[in-house]
Design a protein around this motif. Structure first.
Motif, PDB file in Angstrom:
ATOM      1  N   GLU A 112      47.157  18.446  47.826  1.00 32.64           N
ATOM      2  CA  GLU A 112      47.312  17.064  48.259  1.00 32.64           C
ATOM      3  C   GLU A 112      46.724  16.917  49.647  1.00 32.64           C
ATOM      4  O   GLU A 112      46.820  17.824  50.471  1.00 32.64           O
ATOM      5  N   ARG A 113      46.087  15.784  49.876  1.00 35.59           N
ATOM      6  CA  ARG A 113      45.506  15.450  51.185  1.00 35.59           C
ATOM      7  C   ARG A 113      44.652  16.584  51.749  1.00 35.59           C
ATOM      8  O   ARG A 113      44.956  17.157  52.795  1.00 35.59           O
ATOM      9  N   VAL A 114      43.589  16.873  51.071  1.00 36.42           N
ATOM     10  CA  VAL A 114      42.710  17.956  51.491  1.00 36.42           C
ATOM     11  C   VAL A 114      41.607  17.374  52.377  1.00 36.42           C
ATOM     12  O   VAL A 114      40.808  16.562  51.931  1.00 36.42           O
ATOM     13  N   ARG A 115      41.580  17.804  53.611  1.00 36.77           N
ATOM     14  CA  ARG A 115      40.576  17.319  54.570  1.00 36.77           C
ATOM     15  C   ARG A 115      39.413  18.298  54.632  1.00 36.77           C
ATOM     16  O   ARG A 115      39.613  19.505  54.590  1.00 36.77           O
ATOM     17  N   THR A 116      38.217  17.736  54.734  1.00 33.83           N
ATOM     18  CA  THR A 116      37.006  18.541  54.884  1.00 33.83           C
ATOM     19  C   THR A 116      36.205  17.943  56.031  1.00 33.83           C
ATOM     20  O   THR A 116      36.513  16.839  56.490  1.00 33.83           O
ATOM     21  N   PRO A 117      35.158  18.613  56.473  1.00 32.63           N
ATOM     22  CA  PRO A 117      34.310  18.030  57.531  1.00 32.63           C
ATOM     23  C   PRO A 117      33.604  16.743  57.095  1.00 32.63           C
ATOM     24  O   PRO A 117      33.160  15.972  57.942  1.00 32.63           O
ATOM     25  N   VAL A 118      33.519  16.497  55.791  1.00 28.51           N
ATOM     26  CA  VAL A 118      32.775  15.330  55.308  1.00 28.51           C
ATOM     27  C   VAL A 118      33.662  14.241  54.696  1.00 28.51           C
ATOM     28  O   VAL A 118      33.159  13.205  54.262  1.00 28.51           O
ATOM     29  N   GLY A 119      34.963  14.444  54.646  1.00 27.60           N
ATOM     30  CA  GLY A 119      35.856  13.444  54.075  1.00 27.60           C
ATOM     31  C   GLY A 119      37.140  14.071  53.579  1.00 27.60           C
ATOM     32  O   GLY A 119      37.372  15.266  53.754  1.00 27.60           O
ATOM     33  N   GLU A 120      37.963  13.253  52.958  1.00 28.10           N
ATOM     34  CA  GLU A 120      39.275  13.697  52.484  1.00 28.10           C
ATOM     35  C   GLU A 120      39.430  13.359  51.004  1.00 28.10           C
ATOM     36  O   GLU A 120      38.914  12.352  50.533  1.00 28.10           O
ATOM     37  N   VAL A 121      40.145  14.228  50.306  1.00 30.85           N
ATOM     38  CA  VAL A 121      40.507  13.973  48.912  1.00 30.85           C
ATOM     39  C   VAL A 121      42.029  13.900  48.864  1.00 30.85           C
ATOM     40  O   VAL A 121      42.713  14.784  49.393  1.00 30.85           O
ATOM     41  N   ASP A 122      42.546  12.843  48.242  1.00 31.26           N
ATOM     42  CA  ASP A 122      43.995  12.659  48.203  1.00 31.26           C
ATOM     43  C   ASP A 122      44.687  13.697  47.337  1.00 31.26           C
ATOM     44  O   ASP A 122      45.688  14.283  47.742  1.00 31.26           O
ATOM     45  N   LEU A 123      44.177  13.918  46.122  1.00 29.16           N
ATOM     46  CA  LEU A 123      44.779  14.886  45.205  1.00 29.16           C
ATOM     47  C   LEU A 123      43.686  15.676  44.501  1.00 29.16           C
ATOM     48  O   LEU A 123      42.629  15.130  44.168  1.00 29.16           O
ATOM     49  N   VAL A 124      43.951  16.938  44.271  1.00 32.16           N
ATOM     50  CA  VAL A 124      43.089  17.781  43.434  1.00 32.16           C
ATOM     51  C   VAL A 124      43.973  18.230  42.276  1.00 32.16           C
ATOM     52  O   VAL A 124      45.063  18.769  42.498  1.00 32.16           O
TER      53      VAL A 124
END
Length: 118
Positions: A33-45
């Motif tokens: 949940e809430r995975v942050r990356t240098p290019v954006g965020e994904v709420d759920l995987v």
């Protein structure tokens, strides 16, 4: 942080929790949940069988507002974050897609599958 921003953050976290519960009920395993990356965020995987989904969650006051909430720029950021995260989450012979779940008060979660063809 302003009170409005704090409340928006709380609302977003509640919506993400609701979406995660919905996915689990539908047979998905929520991997992150809430995975942050240098290019954006994904709420759920999430994964179900051999399918890996990167899920954007949008909480809005109405169905119409929920549908308007996801524009091309936002989808591009989610897609970039998903591309960044694929090596971490992808298993052997898996398909990948980007989904959206709308959370609107008084309605069940609305799951839009495979929203990005990039």
């Amino acid at each position: 942080m302003s009170e409005a921003r704090v409340e928006a953050e709380r609302r977003g976290r509640r919506a993400e929790s609701q979406a995660a519960v919905y996915l689990r009920r539908e047979g998905w395993e929520v991997l992150a949940e809430r995975v942050r990356t240098p290019v954006g965020e994904v709420d759920l995987v999430a994964r179900r069988g051999k399918l890996l989904a990167f899920v954007e969650v949008k909480a809005r006051a109405s169905i119409a507002a929920a549908h308007r909430s996801l524009d091309l720029r936002r989808l591009q950021r989610v897609a970039a974050a998903a591309d960044f995260l694929v090596p971490r989450f992808l298993g052997e012979a898996e398909d990948v897609r980007i989904d959206v779940i709308h959370i609107v008060p008084g309605y069940p979660p609305h799951h839009l599958e495979n929203v990005w063809q990039g």
